[in-house]
Design a protein around this motif. Structure first.
Motif, PDB file in Angstrom:
ATOM      1  N   LEU A 142       0.857  -1.171   0.000  1.00 55.83           N
ATOM      2  CA  LEU A 142       0.000   0.000   0.000  1.00 55.83           C
ATOM      3  C   LEU A 142       0.898   1.227   0.000  1.00 55.83           C
ATOM      4  CD1 LEU A 142      -2.846   1.313   0.358  1.00 55.83           C
ATOM      5  CD2 LEU A 142      -2.420   1.201   2.820  1.00 55.83           C
ATOM      6  N   ASN A 143       0.788   2.057  -1.022  1.00 57.51           N
ATOM      7  CA  ASN A 143       1.624   3.255  -1.114  1.00 57.51           C
ATOM      8  C   ASN A 143       1.013   4.402  -0.322  1.00 57.51           C
ATOM      9  OD1 ASN A 143       2.357   5.964  -2.456  1.00 57.51           O
ATOM     10  ND2 ASN A 143       3.999   4.568  -3.083  1.00 57.51           N
ATOM     11  N   HIS A 144      -0.289   4.649  -0.530  1.00 58.40           N
ATOM     12  CA  HIS A 144      -0.946   5.707   0.235  1.00 58.40           C
ATOM     13  C   HIS A 144      -2.459   5.570   0.189  1.00 58.40           C
ATOM     14  CE1 HIS A 144      -0.759   7.656  -3.846  1.00 58.40           C
ATOM     15  NE2 HIS A 144      -1.979   8.083  -3.506  1.00 58.40           N
ATOM     16  N   ILE A 145      -3.091   6.289   1.098  1.00 56.77           N
ATOM     17  CA  ILE A 145      -4.538   6.470   1.108  1.00 56.77           C
ATOM     18  C   ILE A 145      -4.770   7.952   0.865  1.00 56.77           C
ATOM     19  CG2 ILE A 145      -6.650   6.375   2.498  1.00 56.77           C
ATOM     20  CD1 ILE A 145      -5.288   4.074   4.069  1.00 56.77           C
ATOM     21  N   ALA A 146      -5.589   8.274  -0.127  1.00 57.71           N
ATOM     22  CA  ALA A 146      -5.833   9.665  -0.495  1.00 57.71           C
ATOM     23  C   ALA A 146      -7.128  10.157   0.143  1.00 57.71           C
ATOM     24  CB  ALA A 146      -5.895   9.816  -2.002  1.00 57.71           C
ATOM     25  N   ILE A 147      -7.058  11.372   0.687  1.00 60.59           N
ATOM     26  CA  ILE A 147      -8.198  11.988   1.350  1.00 60.59           C
ATOM     27  C   ILE A 147      -8.456  13.336   0.700  1.00 60.59           C
ATOM     28  CG2 ILE A 147      -9.081  12.871   3.545  1.00 60.59           C
ATOM     29  CD1 ILE A 147      -7.040  10.944   4.907  1.00 60.59           C
TER      30      ILE A 147
ATOM     31  N   LEU B 175      -0.434   9.263   3.839  1.00 61.46           N
ATOM     32  CA  LEU B 175      -1.731   9.808   3.468  1.00 61.46           C
ATOM     33  C   LEU B 175      -1.455  10.865   2.421  1.00 61.46           C
ATOM     34  CD1 LEU B 175      -3.402  10.364   6.963  1.00 61.46           C
ATOM     35  CD2 LEU B 175      -3.650   8.405   5.427  1.00 61.46           C
ATOM     36  N   GLU B 176      -2.307  10.955   1.426  1.00 60.75           N
ATOM     37  CA  GLU B 176      -2.205  11.998   0.415  1.00 60.75           C
ATOM     38  C   GLU B 176      -3.424  12.893   0.579  1.00 60.75           C
ATOM     39  OE1 GLU B 176      -1.513  12.389  -4.393  1.00 60.75           O
ATOM     40  OE2 GLU B 176      -2.892  10.839  -3.676  1.00 60.75           O
ATOM     41  N   LEU B 177      -3.198  14.144   0.975  1.00 60.35           N
ATOM     42  CA  LEU B 177      -4.281  15.104   1.078  1.00 60.35           C
ATOM     43  C   LEU B 177      -4.465  15.724  -0.296  1.00 60.35           C
ATOM     44  CD1 LEU B 177      -3.297  16.834   4.443  1.00 60.35           C
ATOM     45  CD2 LEU B 177      -4.691  14.775   4.083  1.00 60.35           C
ATOM     46  N   LEU B 178      -5.710  15.752  -0.776  1.00 59.19           N
ATOM     47  CA  LEU B 178      -6.025  16.264  -2.112  1.00 59.19           C
ATOM     48  C   LEU B 178      -6.970  17.450  -1.997  1.00 59.19           C
ATOM     49  CD1 LEU B 178      -6.855  12.879  -3.884  1.00 59.19           C
ATOM     50  CD2 LEU B 178      -4.744  14.197  -4.099  1.00 59.19           C
ATOM     51  N   HIS B 179      -6.675  18.497  -2.762  1.00 55.40           N
ATOM     52  CA  HIS B 179      -7.535  19.673  -2.817  1.00 55.40           C
ATOM     53  C   HIS B 179      -7.647  20.093  -4.282  1.00 55.40           C
ATOM     54  CE1 HIS B 179      -9.557  23.165  -1.164  1.00 55.40           C
ATOM     55  NE2 HIS B 179      -8.868  23.918  -1.994  1.00 55.40           N
TER      56      HIS B 179
ATOM     57  N   GLY C 259     -13.302  13.452   2.561  1.00 59.07           N
ATOM     58  CA  GLY C 259     -13.331  12.032   2.896  1.00 59.07           C
ATOM     59  C   GLY C 259     -12.346  11.235   2.069  1.00 59.07           C
ATOM     60  N   MET C 260     -12.332   9.930   2.329  1.00 55.30           N
ATOM     61  CA  MET C 260     -11.404   9.061   1.605  1.00 55.30           C
ATOM     62  C   MET C 260     -11.751   9.059   0.122  1.00 55.30           C
ATOM     63  SD  MET C 260     -10.356   5.106   2.112  1.00 55.30           S
ATOM     64  CE  MET C 260     -11.057   4.402   0.644  1.00 55.30           C
ATOM     65  N   HIS C 261     -10.757   9.293  -0.715  1.00 54.74           N
ATOM     66  CA  HIS C 261     -10.961   9.366  -2.158  1.00 54.74           C
ATOM     67  C   HIS C 261     -10.511   8.089  -2.863  1.00 54.74           C
ATOM     68  CE1 HIS C 261     -10.080  10.710  -6.333  1.00 54.74           C
ATOM     69  NE2 HIS C 261     -11.257  11.282  -6.168  1.00 54.74           N
ATOM     70  N   HIS C 262      -9.281   7.638  -2.582  1.00 57.92           N
ATOM     71  CA  HIS C 262      -8.793   6.414  -3.222  1.00 57.92           C
ATOM     72  C   HIS C 262      -7.674   5.788  -2.407  1.00 57.92           C
ATOM     73  CE1 HIS C 262      -5.863   9.349  -4.995  1.00 57.92           C
ATOM     74  NE2 HIS C 262      -5.027   8.326  -4.907  1.00 57.92           N
ATOM     75  N   ILE C 263      -7.344   4.552  -2.780  1.00 57.72           N
ATOM     76  CA  ILE C 263      -6.160   3.899  -2.237  1.00 57.72           C
ATOM     77  C   ILE C 263      -5.179   3.702  -3.381  1.00 57.72           C
ATOM     78  CG2 ILE C 263      -7.442   2.753  -0.389  1.00 57.72           C
ATOM     79  CD1 ILE C 263      -7.116   0.117  -2.002  1.00 57.72           C
ATOM     80  N   CYS C 264      -3.900   3.701  -3.055  1.00 55.14           N
ATOM     81  CA  CYS C 264      -2.864   3.500  -4.072  1.00 55.14           C
ATOM     82  C   CYS C 264      -2.022   2.293  -3.680  1.00 55.14           C
ATOM     83  CB  CYS C 264      -1.983   4.746  -4.183  1.00 55.14           C
ATOM     84  SG  CYS C 264      -0.610   4.541  -5.351  1.00 55.14           S
ATOM     85  N   ILE C 265      -1.929   1.353  -4.607  1.00 51.48           N
ATOM     86  CA  ILE C 265      -1.162   0.131  -4.395  1.00 51.48           C
ATOM     87  C   ILE C 265      -0.065   0.062  -5.453  1.00 51.48           C
ATOM     88  CG2 ILE C 265      -1.246  -2.389  -4.261  1.00 51.48           C
ATOM     89  CD1 ILE C 265      -4.271  -2.088  -3.667  1.00 51.48           C
ATOM     90  N   GLU C 266       1.115  -0.311  -5.021  1.00 50.13           N
ATOM     91  CA  GLU C 266       2.243  -0.422  -5.947  1.00 50.13           C
ATOM     92  C   GLU C 266       2.158  -1.713  -6.749  1.00 50.13           C
ATOM     93  OE1 GLU C 266       5.759  -0.099  -3.529  1.00 50.13           O
ATOM     94  OE2 GLU C 266       5.378   2.030  -3.116  1.00 50.13           O
TER      95      GLU C 266
END
Length: 173
Positions: free
Chosen positions: A45-50, A93-97, A116-123
């Motif tokens: 798991l690389n990151h969880i985007a919010i 965590l990746e914060l997205l705006h 809220g949670m937008h996506h998950i990133c997997i390598e």
């Protein structure tokens, strides 16, 4: 161990028969035996985007309140977002705006005002092989080709309707 799981399964049979069958038949060895050889491998798991409505407030929460190390805010115009990465011990965590009117995050925030949670990133170790294999398995991607993501590596998003309602980003490791 397997007999203990089976005893628990039998004892609870009247309460949840579907769960019982899954537990009685679930072992790590059987999972590995069913996975065919592939030209690509799923990694960590690389990151969880919010998605966040206020980048400064969200950054302050993780940096000042929770004590995490955070990156600078970086614009990614090709993706229509600003990003801030929050370093955690085992992932990020990746914060997205939103950046611009056509930002996919703007649409997400219209539906989810608080974010809220937008996506998950997997390598993955080979993104092109992964895309070809997943398309052959009728998993849709949101773009025809990988694009360069926030880490400067090729990424592709998988359609959430094909991934149990989760937007999945694959990133080449």
């Amino acid at each position: 161990m397997a007999s203990a799981v089976l005893k628990v399964a039998v004892a609870g049979l009247s309460r949840c028969p579907r769960l019982i069958l899954l537990r009685a038949h679930s072992t790590t060895a059987s999972l590995h035996q069913r996975v065919p050889g592939s030209l690509w491998k799923l990694g960590r798991l690389n990151h969880i985007a919010i998605a966040v409505p206020d980048m400064e407030q969200a950054t302050a929460l993780y940096r000042d309140t929770l004590g995490a190390k955070v990156s600078d805010k970086v614009p990614l115009p090709e993706h229509g977002v600003y990003t801030v990465f929050v370093e955690l011990g085992n992932t990020k965590l990746e914060l997205l705006h939103p950046l611009g009117e056509k930002s996919p995050i703007a649409g997400f925030l219209q539906k989810n005002k608080s974010g809220g949670m937008h996506h998950i990133c997997i390598e993955v170790d080979n993104i092109n092989a992964a895309i070809a294999d997943l398309k052959a398995k009728n998993i849709r991607t949101l773009s025809a080709e990988p694009r360069i993501g926030a880490h400067g590596k090729p990424v592709v998003f998988l359609h959430p309707k094909d991934c149990d309602g989760v937007l999945v980003e694959l990133e080449e490791a």
